[in-house]
Design a protein around this motif. Structure first.
Motif, PDB file in Angstrom:
ATOM      1  N   VAL A  66       0.845  -1.188   0.000  1.00 33.67           N
ATOM      2  CA  VAL A  66       0.000   0.000   0.000  1.00 33.67           C
ATOM      3  C   VAL A  66       0.885   1.244   0.000  1.00 33.67           C
ATOM      4  O   VAL A  66       1.798   1.373   0.827  1.00 33.67           O
ATOM      5  N   ALA A  67       0.602   2.144  -0.924  1.00 34.80           N
ATOM      6  CA  ALA A  67       1.435   3.334  -1.095  1.00 34.80           C
ATOM      7  C   ALA A  67       1.272   4.288   0.084  1.00 34.80           C
ATOM      8  O   ALA A  67       0.328   4.197   0.872  1.00 34.80           O
ATOM      9  N   ALA A  68       2.204   5.207   0.182  1.00 34.58           N
ATOM     10  CA  ALA A  68       2.148   6.242   1.213  1.00 34.58           C
ATOM     11  C   ALA A  68       2.674   7.546   0.631  1.00 34.58           C
ATOM     12  O   ALA A  68       3.477   7.555  -0.302  1.00 34.58           O
ATOM     13  N   ASP A  69       2.194   8.664   1.173  1.00 37.82           N
ATOM     14  CA  ASP A  69       2.685   9.978   0.766  1.00 37.82           C
ATOM     15  C   ASP A  69       4.104  10.178   1.304  1.00 37.82           C
ATOM     16  O   ASP A  69       4.541   9.450   2.204  1.00 37.82           O
ATOM     17  N   PRO A  70       4.794  11.180   0.788  1.00 41.51           N
ATOM     18  CA  PRO A  70       6.158  11.430   1.291  1.00 41.51           C
ATOM     19  C   PRO A  70       6.232  11.655   2.794  1.00 41.51           C
ATOM     20  O   PRO A  70       7.255  11.353   3.418  1.00 41.51           O
ATOM     21  N   ASP A  71       5.150  12.160   3.402  1.00 35.43           N
ATOM     22  CA  ASP A  71       5.178  12.371   4.850  1.00 35.43           C
ATOM     23  C   ASP A  71       4.807  11.132   5.642  1.00 35.43           C
ATOM     24  O   ASP A  71       4.715  11.170   6.875  1.00 35.43           O
ATOM     25  N   GLY A  72       4.596   9.996   4.932  1.00 36.08           N
ATOM     26  CA  GLY A  72       4.288   8.745   5.599  1.00 36.08           C
ATOM     27  C   GLY A  72       2.807   8.449   5.727  1.00 36.08           C
ATOM     28  O   GLY A  72       2.437   7.357   6.193  1.00 36.08           O
ATOM     29  N   THR A  73       1.932   9.364   5.327  1.00 35.67           N
ATOM     30  CA  THR A  73       0.491   9.118   5.409  1.00 35.67           C
ATOM     31  C   THR A  73       0.104   8.027   4.428  1.00 35.67           C
ATOM     32  O   THR A  73       0.345   8.155   3.221  1.00 35.67           O
ATOM     33  N   PRO A  74      -0.497   6.920   4.905  1.00 32.49           N
ATOM     34  CA  PRO A  74      -0.815   5.822   3.998  1.00 32.49           C
ATOM     35  C   PRO A  74      -1.972   6.156   3.069  1.00 32.49           C
ATOM     36  O   PRO A  74      -2.835   6.978   3.390  1.00 32.49           O
ATOM     37  N   ASP A  75      -1.970   5.524   1.921  1.00 36.92           N
ATOM     38  CA  ASP A  75      -3.067   5.664   0.971  1.00 36.92           C
ATOM     39  C   ASP A  75      -4.364   5.177   1.614  1.00 36.92           C
ATOM     40  O   ASP A  75      -4.355   4.271   2.465  1.00 36.92           O
ATOM     41  N   PRO A  76      -5.525   5.748   1.241  1.00 35.61           N
ATOM     42  CA  PRO A  76      -6.804   5.286   1.790  1.00 35.61           C
ATOM     43  C   PRO A  76      -7.075   3.799   1.584  1.00 35.61           C
ATOM     44  O   PRO A  76      -7.954   3.234   2.255  1.00 35.61           O
ATOM     45  N   LEU A  77      -6.324   3.155   0.688  1.00 38.25           N
ATOM     46  CA  LEU A  77      -6.510   1.718   0.499  1.00 38.25           C
ATOM     47  C   LEU A  77      -6.225   0.956   1.789  1.00 38.25           C
ATOM     48  O   LEU A  77      -6.817  -0.107   2.030  1.00 38.25           O
ATOM     49  N   LEU A  78      -5.339   1.491   2.639  1.00 39.04           N
ATOM     50  CA  LEU A  78      -5.051   0.815   3.902  1.00 39.04           C
ATOM     51  C   LEU A  78      -6.308   0.737   4.766  1.00 39.04           C
ATOM     52  O   LEU A  78      -6.538  -0.276   5.440  1.00 39.04           O
ATOM     53  N   GLU A  79      -7.129   1.760   4.723  1.00 39.38           N
ATOM     54  CA  GLU A  79      -8.378   1.739   5.490  1.00 39.38           C
ATOM     55  C   GLU A  79      -9.316   0.673   4.946  1.00 39.38           C
ATOM     56  O   GLU A  79     -10.043   0.024   5.707  1.00 39.38           O
ATOM     57  N   VAL A  80      -9.298   0.464   3.644  1.00 36.63           N
ATOM     58  CA  VAL A  80     -10.101  -0.611   3.058  1.00 36.63           C
ATOM     59  C   VAL A  80      -9.661  -1.958   3.620  1.00 36.63           C
ATOM     60  O   VAL A  80     -10.482  -2.811   3.991  1.00 36.63           O
ATOM     61  N   LEU A  81      -8.342  -2.152   3.718  1.00 31.01           N
ATOM     62  CA  LEU A  81      -7.822  -3.430   4.213  1.00 31.01           C
ATOM     63  C   LEU A  81      -8.141  -3.642   5.687  1.00 31.01           C
ATOM     64  O   LEU A  81      -8.345  -4.785   6.119  1.00 31.01           O
ATOM     65  N   THR A  82      -8.185  -2.584   6.461  1.00 34.58           N
ATOM     66  CA  THR A  82      -8.358  -2.732   7.908  1.00 34.58           C
ATOM     67  C   THR A  82      -9.807  -2.625   8.361  1.00 34.58           C
ATOM     68  O   THR A  82     -10.165  -3.179   9.400  1.00 34.58           O
ATOM     69  N   CYS A  83     -10.640  -1.917   7.597  1.00 28.92           N
ATOM     70  CA  CYS A  83     -11.974  -1.591   8.109  1.00 28.92           C
ATOM     71  C   CYS A  83     -13.137  -2.102   7.272  1.00 28.92           C
ATOM     72  O   CYS A  83     -14.254  -2.216   7.795  1.00 28.92           O
ATOM     73  N   SER A  84     -12.929  -2.361   5.998  1.00 35.09           N
ATOM     74  CA  SER A  84     -14.076  -2.760   5.172  1.00 35.09           C
ATOM     75  C   SER A  84     -14.530  -4.165   5.535  1.00 35.09           C
ATOM     76  O   SER A  84     -13.761  -4.973   6.063  1.00 35.09           O
ATOM     77  N   ASP A  85     -15.796  -4.461   5.224  1.00 34.26           N
ATOM     78  CA  ASP A  85     -16.340  -5.787   5.525  1.00 34.26           C
ATOM     79  C   ASP A  85     -15.599  -6.875   4.764  1.00 34.26           C
ATOM     80  O   ASP A  85     -15.342  -7.953   5.309  1.00 34.26           O
ATOM     81  N   GLU A  86     -15.246  -6.596   3.513  1.00 36.78           N
ATOM     82  CA  GLU A  86     -14.533  -7.597   2.711  1.00 36.78           C
ATOM     83  C   GLU A  86     -13.597  -6.917   1.720  1.00 36.78           C
ATOM     84  O   GLU A  86     -14.015  -6.480   0.643  1.00 36.78           O
ATOM     85  N   PRO A  87     -12.306  -6.801   2.070  1.00 39.27           N
ATOM     86  CA  PRO A  87     -11.350  -6.181   1.148  1.00 39.27           C
ATOM     87  C   PRO A  87     -11.149  -6.976  -0.145  1.00 39.27           C
ATOM     88  O   PRO A  87     -10.892  -6.388  -1.200  1.00 39.27           O
ATOM     89  N   THR A  88     -11.232  -8.308  -0.054  1.00 35.60           N
ATOM     90  CA  THR A  88     -10.971  -9.130  -1.231  1.00 35.60           C
ATOM     91  C   THR A  88     -11.952  -8.774  -2.348  1.00 35.60           C
ATOM     92  O   THR A  88     -13.157  -8.665  -2.120  1.00 35.60           O
TER      93      THR A  88
END
Length: 795
Positions: free
Chosen positions: A482-504
């Motif tokens: 999962v990509a991150a901005d230069p300041d280390g802020t992760p891409d919103p895709l990380l929230e999909v992996l951690t919080c969505s009902d089904e990332p797959t």
């Protein structure tokens, strides 16, 4: 049914077993080394046989041991030292003098595989008394490694030969996986676990509960086992509830569901032929028969058609049952390797067994609770299996041992019921497995894709997302972080992996990067992170750039190391070449080296020996060797040494000028490496293949005259004049139409099928991964940095 008297005297049997645990913090803690633990377990196994100890020790003709964690890859470190010949260290402690000593490959399958192998060896008459042993002292090592005083010294170098089989990591470790954060077992197994969960359609909460329900009975058995490392009666809620003590390691695994490797445990098994057992006066009450066995291997992790299953494990069990002549219902005792829940679920799914089968699925208590004694865990399972069938004379016990990432599976079926040794058909079945189709892969994916599986690892720097994806346009599989901005802020895709009902199945956008592929929530997010347009007017630390009209001169400026390259220099060269190709006013580039000693001595091996990560640009060594769009002329002006990667840079250029001091070589084999940055593929196209082969396999150096004679060099300049002559050549090109030159190069590349070079470089990744796991690669770099001759071990 066979009887003891009717058996072939070469029939293999297990006659003694033993195990030991040295618990840190307990009153009887002895700070034993791995060799001490293995020897103590071996003494117990010998005593368990009921035969005179001296007779058994004197009769041991073979000793084979598993590897320790601190000797399971070239990169592992033994902070307290280790035995250089572990099997011989165990033998010395016993007073044994076996004619053969074997150190097995790494992997949790190794104890059962050794039993299977040496059962066949005994049955063939090539051995009579075999001792198998292994141990881990990781708890002691970790304890004392953090203390400056009072540290024991476990280093020893016993006499005698050892058949060291190497690490056995081929296909199990890849640079691609490591680059994407899959260096640990929890992260890799989590990908399989989440694939299975998605395949079943389970919610996160339901699946977490199912894993806890599977493992709670394991914890109860471990709590009652006197050899457990840290017995505790965990219940389902304990395992399923994420707390500070049971923190997430890699989604979906909390800590208590991960194999416990901080152990001091040893186990041993004594095997003999029936004839030897009778001669040594081993009572028949100690005899246990290996009634069936099998050893199979799954395709490499990312080549598997379905990440949710590894069917070779169940197939191996079926082969072993067939050899034993019994059915699954006849088995009363199981120990299914349990490093993570998926390792057990995978077998249950394949055999149609329920997780709550009334027969316990572990004999020890499993790796998270009894203790994951490294490669030797299943030796403890075999010890327990022997005890069970001795107590239940008509019973059968099955041990399933797993190695890698559900990669290798070895099975043994044990019983006191006499039976002749029956060979299994593992070889034939393995041919079928190897012939099955695998999944097409993409090393540099770009575009829209969907998540096939994923995990999020939790470390000191926060969560890190890793996905296995499939490209929408052609279905090829790839890894991405999962990509991150230069300041280390992760891409919103990380929230999909951690919080969505089904990332797959979720859609995302992937772009290739220099060290790893980057996964973003959208094309816009990926575009926003693109580096700024390259510029030539900024200062560079390791390269000098000069513009002169339409000519760009690029000078590698590291003369103190013969212009050898390290990652920062690679990045600068990559940026400069990007800028050159993008600038319509630059028509020709010349690459040379600062000083009069070297053009480029290749990879900075002294930097590599520091252990710092070596990351190349996507465009390859020097930003050029893997560059597929080199549509403007680039001339190499070679002054002095062009060694290894330096010559590979020169070969990737369109034209080559050398001065009379030039020395050229693909010298990688001399330091345990290979010329994989294009040299292996470009040199045989530039000069006669037979000569190229000689230069590649010997690392032989050639001078300027030989380079010219072979057709490798376009021009030979007087000493110190390579750059001047290269500029003269550049002026000739600049006098021609830049459009015609550019299109000519493009059409020539198509006609020469230059893409085959890049395809070959991609196809050879498995060989490079294998090289990464060898002693010779590590030794070559270390010896170079230490300025001493390397000591090759051919493994």
């Amino acid at each position: 049914m066979s009887t003891v008297t009717s058996l072939d005297p070469r029939t293999p049997i297990l006659v003694g077993v033993g195990q030991i645990t040295d618990r840190l913090g307990q009153p009887d803690y002895a700070a034993m080394s791995a060799a001490d633990l293995a020897a103590d377990a071996a003494r117990r196994a010998i005593a368990d046989s009921g035969a005179p100890t001296a007779d058994i020790v004197g009769a041991i003709d073979t000793i084979a041991t598993t590897r320790q964690f601190d000797n399971s890859s070239p990169s592992t470190h033994a902070p307290l030292g280790r035995s250089s010949k572990f099997p011989r260290s165990v033998a010395v402690r016993l007073g044994a003098h076996p004619r053969r000593a074997v150190l097995e490959v790494a992997g949790g399958q190794s104890p059962q595989h050794l039993v299977n192998e040496f059962a066949a060896t005994i049955a063939s008459g090539h051995a009579e008394v075999v001792l198998l042993a292994g141990a881990e002292a990781m708890s002691t090592i970790r304890h004392f490694a953090e203390r400056p005083d009072g540290r024991p010294d476990f280093a020893e170098d016993p006499e005698g030969e050892v058949e060291d089989r190497g690490y056995g990591l081929r296909g199990l470790v890849s640079r691609e996986q490591i680059a994407h954060g899959l260096a640990t077992m929890p992260a890799q197994y989590a990908l399989l676990e989440n694939a299975r969960r998605a395949h079943r359609g389970d919610t996160r909460a339901h699946y977490l509960r199912a894993m806890a329900e599977l493992f709670a009975p394991f914890a109860a058995i471990a709590d009652a086992n006197p050899f457990s490392t840290a017995p505790a009666p965990y219940c389902v809620d304990d395992l399923a509830t994420v707390t500070d003590r049971n923190r997430l390691i890699a989604d979906p695994y909390p800590r208590l569901m991960v194999a416990r490797d901080q152990v001091n445990q040893g186990a041993a098994v004594l095997m003999t032929s029936v004839g030897a057992a009778q001669r040594l006066r081993v009572p028949t009450s100690a005899w246990v028969f290996l009634r069936g066995q099998a050893d199979l291997r799954e395709p490499n992790l990312l080549d598997r058609p379905d990440l949710a299953t590894a069917p070779s494990a169940a197939t191996a069990i079926e082969l072993a049952l067939e050899a034993a002549g019994v059915a699954l219902d006849d088995v009363g005792y199981f120990d299914l390797y349990s490093c993570f829940p998926i390792a057990v679920f995978n077998v249950l799914d394949g055999l149609g067994l329920a997780p709550d089968d009334p027969r316990p699925l572990t004999l020890t208590g499993g790796l998270p609770f009894f203790g994951g004694a490294g490669n030797n865990y299943s030796m403890h399972a075999i010890v327990e299996a022997v005890h069970r069938v001795r107590a239940d004379q008509r019973g059968y016990a099955l041990v399933g041992a797993n190695g890698g990432v559900l990669s290798k599976y070895s099975v043994g079926i044990y019983s006191c019921q006499p039976g002749s040794y029956v060979a299994d058909d593992s070889i034939g079945m393995q041919r079928e497995i190897d012939a099955a189709p695998t999944v097409a892969r993409s090393a540099h994916p770009h575009g829209w894709a969907s998540i096939e599986s994923y995990t999020v690892t939790y470390g000191k720097t926060g969560p890190t997302g890793i996905v296995v994806g499939r490209l929408e346009d052609d279905g090829r599989r790839f890894l991405a972080g999962v990509a991150a901005d230069p300041d280390g802020t992760p891409d919103p895709l990380l929230e999909v992996l951690t919080c969505s009902d089904e990332p797959t199945g979720s859609r995302f956008y992937v772009t290739p990067g220099p060290s790893r592929n980057e996964a973003s929530i959208s094309r816009r997010a990926a575009t926003r992170r693109r580096p700024p347009r390259p510029a030539l007017d900024r200062p560079f630390e390791h390269v000098i750039v000069e513009r002169d009209g339409h000519l760009l001169t690029i000078t590698i400026n590291r003369p103190e190391v013969r212009n050898a390259l390290h990652p920062p220099a690679h990045r600068e060269l990559d940026e400069i070449l990007d800028a050159y190709l993008a600038d319509p006013n630059l028509w020709v580039a010349v690459i040379t080296g600062a000083g009069d000693t070297a053009f480029c001595a290749g990879n900075d091996l002294s930097y590599s020996a520091t252990g710092k990560p070596i990351v190349l640009p996507l465009n390859g060594f020097g930003g050029i060797t893997a560059r597929r769009d080199l549509t403007k002329p680039v001339i190499a002006a070679v002054n002095g040494y062009a060694m290894g990667g330096g010559l590979e840079i020169a070969l990737a250029c369109h034209l080559l000028v050398v001065d009379t001091t030039a020395t050229l070589a693909l010298s990688e084999v001399n330091v345990g490496l290979v010329a994989a940055a294009g040299g292996l593929f470009r040199l045989p196209r530039a000069i006669p293949p037979t000569i190229a082969t000689e230069l590649i396999v010997t690392g032989r150096r050639i001078d300027a005259e030989e380079a010219r004679r072979l057709g490798l060099a376009n021009r030979v300049a007087p000493a110190g004049q390579a750059l001047a002559v290269a500029r003269e050549l550049a002026a000739e090109i600049i006098s021609s139409s830049p459009t015609s030159v550019r299109l000519s190069l493009t059409m020539m590349q198509k006609a020469q099928d230059a893409t085959a070079v890049f395809a070959a470089m991609d196809d050879c990744q498995p060989e490079l991964d294998e090289l990464m796991t060898t002693d010779d690669a590590s030794e070559g770099v270390t010896a170079f940095a230490a300025k001493r001759p390397p000591e090759w071990r051919n493994r």
